[in-house]
Write a protein that holds these residues in place. Structure first.
Motif, PDB file in Angstrom:
ATOM      1  N   GLU A 184       5.247 -22.807   0.093  1.00  0.00           N
ATOM      2  CA  GLU A 184       5.196 -21.626   0.951  1.00  0.00           C
ATOM      3  C   GLU A 184       5.402 -20.340   0.160  1.00  0.00           C
ATOM      4  O   GLU A 184       4.686 -19.360   0.348  1.00  0.00           O
ATOM      5  CB  GLU A 184       6.250 -21.753   2.044  1.00  0.00           C
ATOM      6  CG  GLU A 184       6.157 -20.708   3.113  1.00  0.00           C
ATOM      7  CD  GLU A 184       6.998 -21.065   4.324  1.00  0.00           C
ATOM      8  OE1 GLU A 184       6.747 -20.511   5.392  1.00  0.00           O
ATOM      9  OE2 GLU A 184       7.916 -21.899   4.191  1.00  0.00           O
ATOM     10  N   LYS A 185       6.373 -20.338  -0.726  1.00  0.00           N
ATOM     11  CA  LYS A 185       6.669 -19.147  -1.513  1.00  0.00           C
ATOM     12  C   LYS A 185       7.178 -19.604  -2.864  1.00  0.00           C
ATOM     13  O   LYS A 185       8.165 -20.333  -2.948  1.00  0.00           O
ATOM     14  CB  LYS A 185       7.714 -18.276  -0.810  1.00  0.00           C
ATOM     15  CG  LYS A 185       7.835 -16.859  -1.363  1.00  0.00           C
ATOM     16  CD  LYS A 185       8.809 -16.053  -0.521  1.00  0.00           C
ATOM     17  CE  LYS A 185       8.902 -14.611  -0.974  1.00  0.00           C
ATOM     18  NZ  LYS A 185       7.691 -13.839  -0.715  1.00  0.00           N
ATOM     19  N   GLU A 186       6.496 -19.215  -3.924  1.00  0.00           N
ATOM     20  CA  GLU A 186       6.826 -19.701  -5.264  1.00  0.00           C
ATOM     21  C   GLU A 186       8.275 -19.385  -5.615  1.00  0.00           C
ATOM     22  O   GLU A 186       8.791 -18.307  -5.316  1.00  0.00           O
ATOM     23  CB  GLU A 186       5.887 -19.072  -6.304  1.00  0.00           C
ATOM     24  CG  GLU A 186       6.058 -19.674  -7.684  1.00  0.00           C
ATOM     25  CD  GLU A 186       5.017 -19.160  -8.668  1.00  0.00           C
ATOM     26  OE1 GLU A 186       5.176 -19.415  -9.867  1.00  0.00           O
ATOM     27  OE2 GLU A 186       4.050 -18.503  -8.233  1.00  0.00           O
ATOM     28  N   GLY A 230       5.544 -16.250   5.445  1.00  0.00           N
ATOM     29  CA  GLY A 230       5.211 -17.446   4.692  1.00  0.00           C
ATOM     30  C   GLY A 230       4.065 -18.160   5.387  1.00  0.00           C
ATOM     31  O   GLY A 230       3.019 -17.568   5.664  1.00  0.00           O
TER      32      GLY A 230
END
Length: 373
Positions: free
Chosen positions: A147-149, A280
């Protein structure tokens, strides 16, 4: 022995890398049992330790990348087992969903009970957080996405120490999760103190990302037939829940711009854009914009997101896109409630007509508002 299958963050002591054991060292330990192991995934070669390639604690993106590699290897390994069993007519691979007459006495949920037919079983022994990363990919069926690095995913699987998760494999990445995090071997009356490692106090809550990383809203715009499946599913659910009649206190955005059935029938899908506000991978708001007529419809915001600027971000993105596309000169809405009309007025919309026919539920069908671009 797969060098990819180790706990998240790698092997280190106070930030100093520990290389881990190599194949020769592991073989010496296995000699007593007579096991002959094969090795894969040792990134510096099996003559070096399984974490000798590391230059510090493994980062979250590196753990996710490794989990993707291991998941792919695991599916291929299991598929190969099935192919070989079929070619060689092996008796330990069979359809366990079919009960033979001599098996009618067996209790499938008794893990320690005798079995008439022995089934081939693959046992993967690993660590909790990394097993969670693999399980999420199993559940997603090749659809998992970070979803989010650098930030942990918003969901995870918890494991006790020695907890057992049982899967049934059907080939080509198809799994049934039969049970998760079970400890039947610790089910005795005096074994409770042996069940450890699976509580919030054991640190699992630290896997949950901070809201600061998830509440940043982004707006995306796409033609309705090009919307990604996970977005399409969420927008459909939002509209079904909050554009319906009788949603009570959740009707701020829900009823303020709801198309009636006759209007919906006139819509041309080839001109329709879907505008979504994402946090996200979570959709918190959406709307539909007809690029031919400028009609904005099906505006809906999650009730829990109304205290943020999600609704304002949605409408501003619609106006910005319409100005840039230069396909329409104005955006038109038909809000049903006083609250909806107040919101659109705040966003720069003006009344075209302010007299409408009110229904028994307090909504009004005919009031139009426009925002000139």
């Amino acid at each position: 022995i797969n060098g990819f299958y180790h706990e998240s963050e790698g092997c280190h002591t106070r930030e100093e890398v520990e290389p881990g054991m190599n194949a020769e060292q592991i073989n010496k330990i296995l000699e007593l049992s007579g096991v002959k192991a094969s090795y894969v995934g040792f990134q510096n070669g099996e003559e070096n330790g399984w974490y000798s390639h590391g230059d510090g604690p493994e980062t979250r993106p590196e753990s996710e990348e490794r989990a993707a590699k291991f998941y792919l290897w695991m599916v291929e390994f299991l598929d190969q087992q099935l192919y070989e069993a079929e070619e060689q007519n092996q008796e330990d691979v069979f359809d366990a969903g079919v009960t033979l007459p001599e098996e009618e006495h067996e209790r499938d949920h008794d893990r320690f009970g005798p079995r008439t037919r022995r089934r081939r079983t693959a046992i993967f022994v690993g660590h909790g957080d990394f097993m969670s990363l693999v399980l999420k990919r199993i559940v997603a069926g090749f659809g998992h996405a970070v979803e989010k690095e650098s930030i942990p995913h918003r969901s995870a699987f918890v494991h006790n120490n020695t907890g057992i998760t049982e899967l049934e494999y059907f080939g080509n990445g198809k799994f049934l999760i039969m049970s998760s995090n079970q400890t039947p071997h610790l089910s005795g009356p005096d074994d409770g103190h042996l069940i450890t490692g699976g509580s919030l106090k054991d640190g699992w809550s630290y896997l949950m990302p901070n809201d600061n990383f998830l509440l940043d809203a982004e707006v995306a715009i796409a033609f309705s037939d090009e919307v990604q499946p996970h977005v399409q599913e969420q927008t459909g659910a939002l509209r079904s829940l909050y554009l319906s009649k009788g949603v009570g206190s959740n009707s701020f955005i829900a009823d303020m711009n709801h198309l009636d059935v006759t209007d919906a029938a006139d819509r041309d899908a080839s001109n329709e854009l879907t505008v979504v506000v994402n946090r996200g991978l979570q959709v918190v708001g959406c709307a539909s914009l007809d690029e031919k007529t400028g009609r904005l419809s099906d505006v809906v915001i999650r009730p829990s997101a109304r205290r943020s600027q999600a609704a304002e971000s949605l409408i501003e993105a619609v106006k910005s896109h319409a100005r840039q596309s230069q396909k329409v000169e104005k955006i038109v809405v038909q809000p049903k409630t006083d609250e909806g009309r107040a919101f659109f007025k705040k966003m720069g919309f003006e009344f075209v007509n302010d007299v409408g026919q009110y229904s028994e539920d307090g909504t009004c069908e005919n009031i139009r508002m426009e925002c000139k671009l």
